[in-house]
Design a protein around this motif. Structure first.
Motif, PDB file in Angstrom:
ATOM      1  N   CYS A 169     -61.673  -9.231 -16.890  1.00  0.00           N
ATOM      2  CA  CYS A 169     -62.794  -8.956 -15.861  1.00  0.00           C
ATOM      3  C   CYS A 169     -64.088  -8.964 -16.667  1.00  0.00           C
ATOM      4  CB  CYS A 169     -62.598  -7.619 -15.258  1.00  0.00           C
ATOM      5  SG  CYS A 169     -62.868  -5.920 -16.392  1.00  0.00           S
ATOM      6  N   ALA A 170     -65.087  -9.024 -16.038  1.00  0.00           N
ATOM      7  CA  ALA A 170     -66.505  -9.374 -16.568  1.00  0.00           C
ATOM      8  C   ALA A 170     -67.331  -8.849 -15.764  1.00  0.00           C
ATOM      9  CB  ALA A 170     -66.678 -10.845 -16.969  1.00  0.00           C
ATOM     10  N   ALA A 171     -68.660  -8.378 -16.338  1.00  0.00           N
ATOM     11  CA  ALA A 171     -69.774  -7.775 -15.417  1.00  0.00           C
ATOM     12  C   ALA A 171     -71.167  -8.486 -15.809  1.00  0.00           C
ATOM     13  CB  ALA A 171     -70.115  -6.463 -15.911  1.00  0.00           C
ATOM     14  N   ALA A 172     -71.801  -8.589 -14.669  1.00  0.00           N
ATOM     15  CA  ALA A 172     -73.037  -9.598 -15.040  1.00  0.00           C
ATOM     16  C   ALA A 172     -74.285  -8.766 -14.224  1.00  0.00           C
ATOM     17  CB  ALA A 172     -73.041 -10.970 -14.079  1.00  0.00           C
ATOM     18  N   SER A 173     -75.256  -8.584 -14.869  1.00  0.00           N
ATOM     19  CA  SER A 173     -76.345  -7.833 -14.302  1.00  0.00           C
ATOM     20  C   SER A 173     -76.927  -8.561 -13.051  1.00  0.00           C
ATOM     21  CB  SER A 173     -77.629  -7.658 -15.125  1.00  0.00           C
ATOM     22  OG  SER A 173     -77.106  -7.095 -16.237  1.00  0.00           O
ATOM     23  N   GLY A 174     -77.074  -7.768 -11.883  1.00  0.00           N
ATOM     24  CA  GLY A 174     -77.839  -8.212 -10.775  1.00  0.00           C
ATOM     25  C   GLY A 174     -76.772  -8.157  -9.690  1.00  0.00           C
ATOM     26  N   ASN A 175     -77.329  -8.639  -8.358  1.00  0.00           N
ATOM     27  CA  ASN A 175     -76.694  -8.441  -7.156  1.00  0.00           C
ATOM     28  C   ASN A 175     -75.891  -9.885  -6.755  1.00  0.00           C
ATOM     29  OD1 ASN A 175     -78.030  -6.007  -6.641  1.00  0.00           O
ATOM     30  ND2 ASN A 175     -79.654  -6.788  -5.941  1.00  0.00           N
ATOM     31  N   PHE A 176     -75.776 -10.855  -7.578  1.00  0.00           N
ATOM     32  CA  PHE A 176     -75.255 -12.035  -7.181  1.00  0.00           C
ATOM     33  C   PHE A 176     -73.804 -12.398  -7.774  1.00  0.00           C
ATOM     34  CE2 PHE A 176     -78.227 -13.513  -3.986  1.00  0.00           C
ATOM     35  CZ  PHE A 176     -79.565 -13.086  -4.517  1.00  0.00           C
ATOM     36  N   ALA A 177     -72.889 -12.839  -6.960  1.00  0.00           N
ATOM     37  CA  ALA A 177     -71.712 -13.117  -7.791  1.00  0.00           C
ATOM     38  C   ALA A 177     -71.879 -14.463  -8.398  1.00  0.00           C
ATOM     39  CB  ALA A 177     -70.624 -13.265  -6.570  1.00  0.00           C
ATOM     40  N   HIS A 178     -71.221 -14.759  -9.649  1.00  0.00           N
ATOM     41  CA  HIS A 178     -71.238 -16.092 -10.174  1.00  0.00           C
ATOM     42  C   HIS A 178     -69.903 -16.470 -10.578  1.00  0.00           C
ATOM     43  CE1 HIS A 178     -75.813 -15.204 -10.625  1.00  0.00           C
ATOM     44  NE2 HIS A 178     -75.077 -14.033 -11.307  1.00  0.00           N
ATOM     45  N   SER A 179     -69.982 -17.885 -10.693  1.00  0.00           N
ATOM     46  CA  SER A 179     -68.639 -18.365 -11.151  1.00  0.00           C
ATOM     47  C   SER A 179     -68.649 -18.871 -12.481  1.00  0.00           C
ATOM     48  CB  SER A 179     -68.141 -19.513  -9.973  1.00  0.00           C
ATOM     49  OG  SER A 179     -69.104 -20.702 -10.176  1.00  0.00           O
ATOM     50  N   GLN A 180     -69.872 -19.096 -13.008  1.00  0.00           N
ATOM     51  CA  GLN A 180     -69.992 -19.340 -14.419  1.00  0.00           C
ATOM     52  C   GLN A 180     -69.853 -18.201 -15.620  1.00  0.00           C
ATOM     53  OE1 GLN A 180     -72.567 -19.600 -12.231  1.00  0.00           O
ATOM     54  NE2 GLN A 180     -73.655 -21.569 -11.945  1.00  0.00           N
ATOM     55  N   ALA A 181     -68.928 -18.401 -16.243  1.00  0.00           N
ATOM     56  CA  ALA A 181     -68.767 -17.486 -17.162  1.00  0.00           C
ATOM     57  C   ALA A 181     -69.852 -17.009 -18.113  1.00  0.00           C
ATOM     58  CB  ALA A 181     -67.615 -17.776 -18.131  1.00  0.00           C
ATOM     59  N   ILE A 182     -70.788 -17.952 -18.465  1.00  0.00           N
ATOM     60  CA  ILE A 182     -71.932 -17.689 -19.155  1.00  0.00           C
ATOM     61  C   ILE A 182     -72.942 -16.635 -18.547  1.00  0.00           C
ATOM     62  CG2 ILE A 182     -73.414 -19.639 -18.272  1.00  0.00           C
ATOM     63  CD1 ILE A 182     -74.359 -20.260 -21.097  1.00  0.00           C
ATOM     64  N   ARG A 183     -72.805 -16.446 -17.333  1.00  0.00           N
ATOM     65  CA  ARG A 183     -73.495 -15.502 -16.584  1.00  0.00           C
ATOM     66  C   ARG A 183     -73.282 -14.031 -16.671  1.00  0.00           C
ATOM     67  NH1 ARG A 183     -77.917 -17.048 -12.946  1.00  0.00           N
ATOM     68  NH2 ARG A 183     -77.378 -19.120 -12.417  1.00  0.00           N
ATOM     69  N   TYR A 184     -71.904 -14.008 -17.495  1.00  0.00           N
ATOM     70  CA  TYR A 184     -71.531 -12.393 -17.548  1.00  0.00           C
ATOM     71  C   TYR A 184     -71.683 -12.231 -19.018  1.00  0.00           C
ATOM     72  CZ  TYR A 184     -69.351 -12.892 -12.838  1.00  0.00           C
ATOM     73  OH  TYR A 184     -69.330 -13.425 -11.792  1.00  0.00           O
ATOM     74  N   GLY A 185     -72.345 -10.897 -19.075  1.00  0.00           N
ATOM     75  CA  GLY A 185     -72.508 -10.619 -20.527  1.00  0.00           C
ATOM     76  C   GLY A 185     -71.585  -9.378 -21.179  1.00  0.00           C
ATOM     77  N   TYR A 186     -70.645  -8.851 -20.219  1.00  0.00           N
ATOM     78  CA  TYR A 186     -69.567  -8.090 -20.484  1.00  0.00           C
ATOM     79  C   TYR A 186     -68.275  -8.248 -20.327  1.00  0.00           C
ATOM     80  CZ  TYR A 186     -73.955  -5.387 -21.134  1.00  0.00           C
ATOM     81  OH  TYR A 186     -75.398  -5.124 -21.373  1.00  0.00           O
ATOM     82  N   TRP A 187     -67.298  -8.324 -21.084  1.00  0.00           N
ATOM     83  CA  TRP A 187     -65.873  -8.705 -20.776  1.00  0.00           C
ATOM     84  C   TRP A 187     -64.898  -7.650 -21.344  1.00  0.00           C
ATOM     85  CZ3 TRP A 187     -64.817 -13.620 -18.593  1.00  0.00           C
ATOM     86  CH2 TRP A 187     -65.991 -14.232 -18.483  1.00  0.00           C
ATOM     87  N   GLY A 188     -63.763  -7.689 -20.703  1.00  0.00           N
ATOM     88  CA  GLY A 188     -62.812  -6.805 -21.157  1.00  0.00           C
ATOM     89  C   GLY A 188     -61.740  -7.692 -22.218  1.00  0.00           C
ATOM     90  N   GLN A 189     -60.726  -6.856 -22.357  1.00  0.00           N
ATOM     91  CA  GLN A 189     -59.964  -7.490 -23.477  1.00  0.00           C
ATOM     92  C   GLN A 189     -58.842  -8.305 -22.728  1.00  0.00           C
ATOM     93  OE1 GLN A 189     -59.394  -4.447 -22.403  1.00  0.00           O
ATOM     94  NE2 GLN A 189     -57.355  -4.672 -21.786  1.00  0.00           N
ATOM     95  N   GLY A 190     -58.719  -8.347 -21.756  1.00  0.00           N
ATOM     96  CA  GLY A 190     -57.539  -9.009 -20.784  1.00  0.00           C
ATOM     97  C   GLY A 190     -56.385  -8.222 -20.609  1.00  0.00           C
ATOM     98  N   THR A 191     -55.454  -9.020 -19.523  1.00  0.00           N
ATOM     99  CA  THR A 191     -54.341  -8.340 -19.306  1.00  0.00           C
ATOM    100  C   THR A 191     -53.398  -9.341 -18.825  1.00  0.00           C
ATOM    101  OG1 THR A 191     -53.040  -6.726 -18.015  1.00  0.00           O
ATOM    102  CG2 THR A 191     -54.851  -7.833 -16.874  1.00  0.00           C
ATOM    103  N   GLN A 192     -52.180  -9.464 -19.436  1.00  0.00           N
ATOM    104  CA  GLN A 192     -51.511 -10.533 -19.282  1.00  0.00           C
ATOM    105  C   GLN A 192     -50.520 -10.796 -17.840  1.00  0.00           C
ATOM    106  OE1 GLN A 192     -50.602 -13.402 -21.556  1.00  0.00           O
ATOM    107  NE2 GLN A 192     -49.570 -14.321 -19.545  1.00  0.00           N
ATOM    108  N   VAL A 193     -50.618 -11.548 -17.120  1.00  0.00           N
ATOM    109  CA  VAL A 193     -49.890 -11.644 -15.984  1.00  0.00           C
ATOM    110  C   VAL A 193     -49.080 -12.854 -16.187  1.00  0.00           C
ATOM    111  CG1 VAL A 193     -49.971 -12.443 -13.550  1.00  0.00           C
ATOM    112  CG2 VAL A 193     -51.726 -10.697 -14.412  1.00  0.00           C
ATOM    113  N   THR A 194     -47.784 -12.912 -15.973  1.00  0.00           N
ATOM    114  CA  THR A 194     -46.796 -13.827 -16.111  1.00  0.00           C
ATOM    115  C   THR A 194     -45.983 -13.923 -14.713  1.00  0.00           C
ATOM    116  OG1 THR A 194     -46.460 -13.370 -18.364  1.00  0.00           O
ATOM    117  CG2 THR A 194     -44.863 -14.647 -17.557  1.00  0.00           C
ATOM    118  N   VAL A 195     -45.783 -15.131 -14.140  1.00  0.00           N
ATOM    119  CA  VAL A 195     -45.087 -15.325 -12.787  1.00  0.00           C
ATOM    120  C   VAL A 195     -44.135 -16.208 -13.086  1.00  0.00           C
ATOM    121  CG1 VAL A 195     -45.437 -16.135 -10.483  1.00  0.00           C
ATOM    122  CG2 VAL A 195     -47.353 -15.008 -11.777  1.00  0.00           C
TER     123      VAL A 195
END
Length: 122
Positions: A94-120
């Motif tokens: 998950c990632a957080a970006a300042s502002g009201n608009f949703a973004h699809s570009q990763a570069i827009r996000y300044g904060y990131w979590g460490q990740g969680t593994q999903v295996t299907v």
């Protein structure tokens, strides 16, 4: 400084469901757009879904199967994943970006979590 912690990833059979959670701290959660991305070995980070006050976006590969949501009172974002497929296997971030608009570009996000593994499993 926003800190994000994901949880909920696990091994699940194809066709099953999972709900990922992202707990935020250290900032005003409601002022951030939240996104989910995923990465598999050997591939670049891939956009999954994002939500802001103004808009919500989904990758074509998950549209109709995944739902992003947020609870500002709990400083949390969620990703409900239904009808999971083997190709959904990845580490989800998950990632957080300042502002009201949703973004699809990763570069827009300044904060990131460490990740969680999903295996299907197929």
């Amino acid at each position: 400084q926003v800190q994000l912690v994901e949880s909920g990833g696990e091994l699940v059979q194809a066709g099953g469901s999972l709900r990922l959670s992202c707990a935020a701290s250290g900032g005003t959660f409601s002022s951030y757009a939240m996104g989910w991305f995923r990465r598999t070995p050997g591939k670049e980070r891939e956009f999954v879904a994002a939500t802001g006050r103004i808009s919500t976006l989904y990758a074509d590969s998950v549209k109709g199967r995944f739902t992003i949501s947020r609870d500002n009172a709990k400083n949390s974002a969620y990703l409900q994943m239904n009808r999971l497929k083997a190709e959904d296997t990845a580490v989800y971030y998950c990632a957080a970006a300042s502002g009201n608009f949703a973004h699809s570009q990763a570069i827009r996000y300044g904060y990131w979590g460490q990740g969680t593994q999903v295996t299907v499993s197929s």
